[in-house]
Design an enzyme around this catalytic site. Sequence first.
Site, PDB file in Angstrom:
ATOM      1  NE  ARG A 173      -3.582  -5.739   4.377  1.00 15.18           N
ATOM      2  CZ  ARG A 173      -3.036  -5.715   4.088  1.00 15.18           C
ATOM      3  NH1 ARG A 173      -2.044  -5.839   4.783  1.00 15.18           N
ATOM      4  NH2 ARG A 173      -2.849  -4.925   2.984  1.00 15.18           N
ATOM      5  N   GLY A 207       0.710  -1.113  -0.034  1.00 11.43           N
ATOM      6  CA  GLY A 207       0.127   0.068  -0.303  1.00 11.43           C
ATOM      7  C   GLY A 207       0.660   1.069  -0.516  1.00 11.43           C
ATOM      8  CG  ASP A 218      -1.508  -0.756   8.806  1.00 14.92           C
ATOM      9  OD1 ASP A 218      -1.986  -0.253   8.811  1.00 14.92           O
ATOM     10  OD2 ASP A 218      -1.280  -2.001   8.507  1.00 14.92           O
ATOM     11  N   GLY A 223       1.790  -8.454  -5.598  1.00 21.77           N
ATOM     12  CA  GLY A 223       1.617  -9.576  -6.692  1.00 21.77           C
ATOM     13  C   GLY A 223       3.442  -9.883  -6.759  1.00 21.77           C
TER      14      GLY A 223
HETATM   15  N1  ATP Z   1       5.177 -14.630   2.355  1.00 25.13           N
HETATM   16  C1  ATP Z   1       5.959 -13.642   0.333  1.00 25.13           C
HETATM   17  N2  ATP Z   1       6.948 -14.366  -0.295  1.00 25.13           N
HETATM   18  C2  ATP Z   1       6.785 -13.046  -1.348  1.00 25.13           C
HETATM   19  N3  ATP Z   1       6.672 -12.429  -1.698  1.00 25.13           N
HETATM   20  C3  ATP Z   1       5.707 -11.882  -0.989  1.00 25.13           C
HETATM   21  C4  ATP Z   1       4.997 -12.591  -0.124  1.00 25.13           C
HETATM   22  N4  ATP Z   1       4.471 -11.510   1.159  1.00 25.13           N
HETATM   23  C5  ATP Z   1       4.052 -10.332  -0.155  1.00 25.13           C
HETATM   24  N5  ATP Z   1       4.411 -10.887  -1.395  1.00 25.13           N
HETATM   25  C6  ATP Z   1       4.680  -9.387  -2.010  1.00 25.13           C
HETATM   26  O1  ATP Z   1       5.411  -8.033  -1.740  1.00 25.13           O
HETATM   27  C7  ATP Z   1       4.823  -7.494  -2.222  1.00 25.13           C
HETATM   28  C8  ATP Z   1       3.948  -6.556  -1.020  1.00 25.13           C
HETATM   29  O2  ATP Z   1       3.729  -6.870  -0.323  1.00 25.13           O
HETATM   30  P1  ATP Z   1       2.640  -6.625   0.569  1.00 25.13           P
HETATM   31  O3  ATP Z   1       1.103  -6.214  -0.399  1.00 25.13           O
HETATM   32  O4  ATP Z   1       1.700  -8.179   1.944  1.00 25.13           O
HETATM   33  O5  ATP Z   1       2.276  -5.615   0.857  1.00 25.13           O
HETATM   34  P2  ATP Z   1       3.481  -5.207   2.112  1.00 25.13           P
HETATM   35  O6  ATP Z   1       5.044  -4.744   1.994  1.00 25.13           O
HETATM   36  O7  ATP Z   1       3.552  -6.005   3.616  1.00 25.13           O
HETATM   37  O8  ATP Z   1       2.658  -3.471   2.801  1.00 25.13           O
HETATM   38  P3  ATP Z   1       1.948  -2.737   3.500  1.00 25.13           P
HETATM   39  O9  ATP Z   1       1.251  -4.325   4.403  1.00 25.13           O
HETATM   40  O10 ATP Z   1       2.460  -1.623   4.106  1.00 25.13           O
HETATM   41  O11 ATP Z   1       1.432  -2.661   1.969  1.00 25.13           O
HETATM   42  C9  ATP Z   1       3.821  -7.886  -3.050  1.00 25.13           C
HETATM   43  O12 ATP Z   1       4.243  -7.932  -4.672  1.00 25.13           O
HETATM   44  C10 ATP Z   1       3.148  -9.346  -2.622  1.00 25.13           C
HETATM   45  O13 ATP Z   1       2.838  -9.977  -3.114  1.00 25.13           O
HETATM   46  O1  F6P Z   2      -6.593  -0.720   0.070  1.00 24.30           O
HETATM   47  P1  F6P Z   2      -5.855  -1.192  -0.436  1.00 24.30           P
HETATM   48  O2  F6P Z   2      -4.293  -0.521  -1.339  1.00 24.30           O
HETATM   49  O3  F6P Z   2      -5.238  -2.985  -1.116  1.00 24.30           O
HETATM   50  O4  F6P Z   2      -4.335  -1.511   1.265  1.00 24.30           O
HETATM   51  C1  F6P Z   2      -5.073  -1.777   2.462  1.00 24.30           C
HETATM   52  C2  F6P Z   2      -4.520  -2.279   3.701  1.00 24.30           C
HETATM   53  O5  F6P Z   2      -3.147  -1.384   3.561  1.00 24.30           O
HETATM   54  C3  F6P Z   2      -2.201  -0.411   4.563  1.00 24.30           C
HETATM   55  O6  F6P Z   2      -3.015   0.549   4.761  1.00 24.30           O
HETATM   56  C4  F6P Z   2      -1.072  -0.563   5.125  1.00 24.30           C
HETATM   57  O7  F6P Z   2      -0.655  -2.364   5.679  1.00 24.30           O
HETATM   58  C5  F6P Z   2      -3.382  -1.171   5.518  1.00 24.30           C
HETATM   59  O8  F6P Z   2      -4.058  -0.320   7.264  1.00 24.30           O
HETATM   60  C6  F6P Z   2      -4.706  -1.357   5.124  1.00 24.30           C
HETATM   61  O9  F6P Z   2      -5.286  -2.606   5.296  1.00 24.30           O
END
Ligand code: ATP
Ligand code: F6P
Length: 350
Positions: A209, A45, A164, A109
């Site tokens: 989240r 996000g 978060d 993704g």
């Molecule tokens: N277990 C995993 N192993 C490898 N890649 C992953 C894994 N989980 C998520 N990703 C990839 O990392 C990228 C970001 O993941 P995600 O959407 O969970 O956001 P995040 O990095 O946790 O940040 P946020 O939660 O703050 O939005 C995506 O391209 C997702 O496909």
């Molecule tokens: O609406 P989106 O872009 O899927 O992202 C929502 C999530 O991203 C965050 O802003 C960051 O992890 C969460 O608080 C929220 O659940």
Amino acid sequence: MCTDQDTSSPAHRCAILRTRAGPRETLHFDPHDPASAAAIVSCGGICPGLNCVIREIVNMLWAYGVRRIYGIKGGYKGVMEPEEWLELTPEKVKDIHTEGGTMLISDRGNPPHLESLAARDLKNPSACLQTGGDGTHKGAMQTFECTMEIDHECAVVGVPKTIDNDVPMIDQTFGFDTACTEATKAVNSAYVEAKGNANCIGLVKLMGRHCGFIAMNAALAARDVDVCLIPEMDIDLEKVLQHIEHLMRTKGHCVIVVAEGCGDTLIQSSGEKDAGGNKILADVGPWLKDTITARFKTLGLPLTIKYIDPTYMIRSVAANSYDSTYCSVLGQMAVHGAMAGYSGITAPCQ
Ligand SMILES: Nc1ncnc2c1ncn2[C@@H]1O[C@H](COP(=O)(O)OP(=O)(O)OP(=O)(O)O)[C@@H](O)[C@H]1O
Ligand SMILES: O=P(O)(O)OC[C@H]1O[C@](O)(CO)[C@@H](O)[C@@H]1O
């Protein structure tokens, strides 16, 4: 911070080493080698401060002497399209810190890591700086492990991001301070609505989240919140409803804050996942509004609920001064680590 690469025992594989960040006397990469290149990607996000981090990374790499700096558009998926990578210079990023979002366009993704390393090879970056939360870091670690397996020289450096604030071992993630400031404004509005209308509840849903840091901090800062519900709590809904009834009978208004993550505790989500593998949560705000409304109807008590969901208004703002400065330090430290040849690390603020 870097993971211990001593693979002799499973316990060691999980160990976290903390090394003081900062510039090193000896560099691993020669920034003046015309082949030197670096790539930046942001995933997950959006979050206030992302553009500040990108700007700082570009400026710091440039200060080292690196002249081939690429911005990967569209998260990990964008890695697969090197022809779309942006060529970044200090001039191109000079004003981005004043804007919310990310100039690199975030996405979720996951292309296969080996294929994605092969795609990277077309531009052959010596360093890959990846900003994101836990998902991004898991992905970064897989990329790092691939580089080790195939003996591919590329420093993989994470920059921890999540609005978060739920990254363990880091006191505060960037964007969180800005988010709390913005969230507090929404809670203050709910209070004005609750006080200014007859028999009124101001109900605000805030991001988080699986955690209630933004909700809790905004509630504490606003000082007029009567009920704050976060996913870390074991909530007895009946008691909450009785307390709300008591508040309305005694003072005629109240303010409730509920964290998004309660959409996986107070109620259950469908189990569906987004492209990043995250559970799509049930929308707890409207559910709570309906539940309270139904209770008051049964009791025959008058009620209006003014519901506020400021989620994307909060997430899309530019970083405040605290986060902006913090992002500068993070960006600089990430580049220092990469230039010194650290890989499989995430950048701390010192
Ligand atoms: N277990 C995993 N192993 C490898 N890649 C992953 C894994 N989980 C998520 N990703 C990839 O990392 C990228 C970001 O993941 P995600 O959407 O969970 O956001 P995040 O990095 O946790 O940040 P946020 O939660 O703050 O939005 C995506 O391209 C997702 O496909
Ligand atoms: O609406 P989106 O872009 O899927 O992202 C929502 C999530 O991203 C965050 O802003 C960051 O992890 C969460 O608080 C929220 O659940």
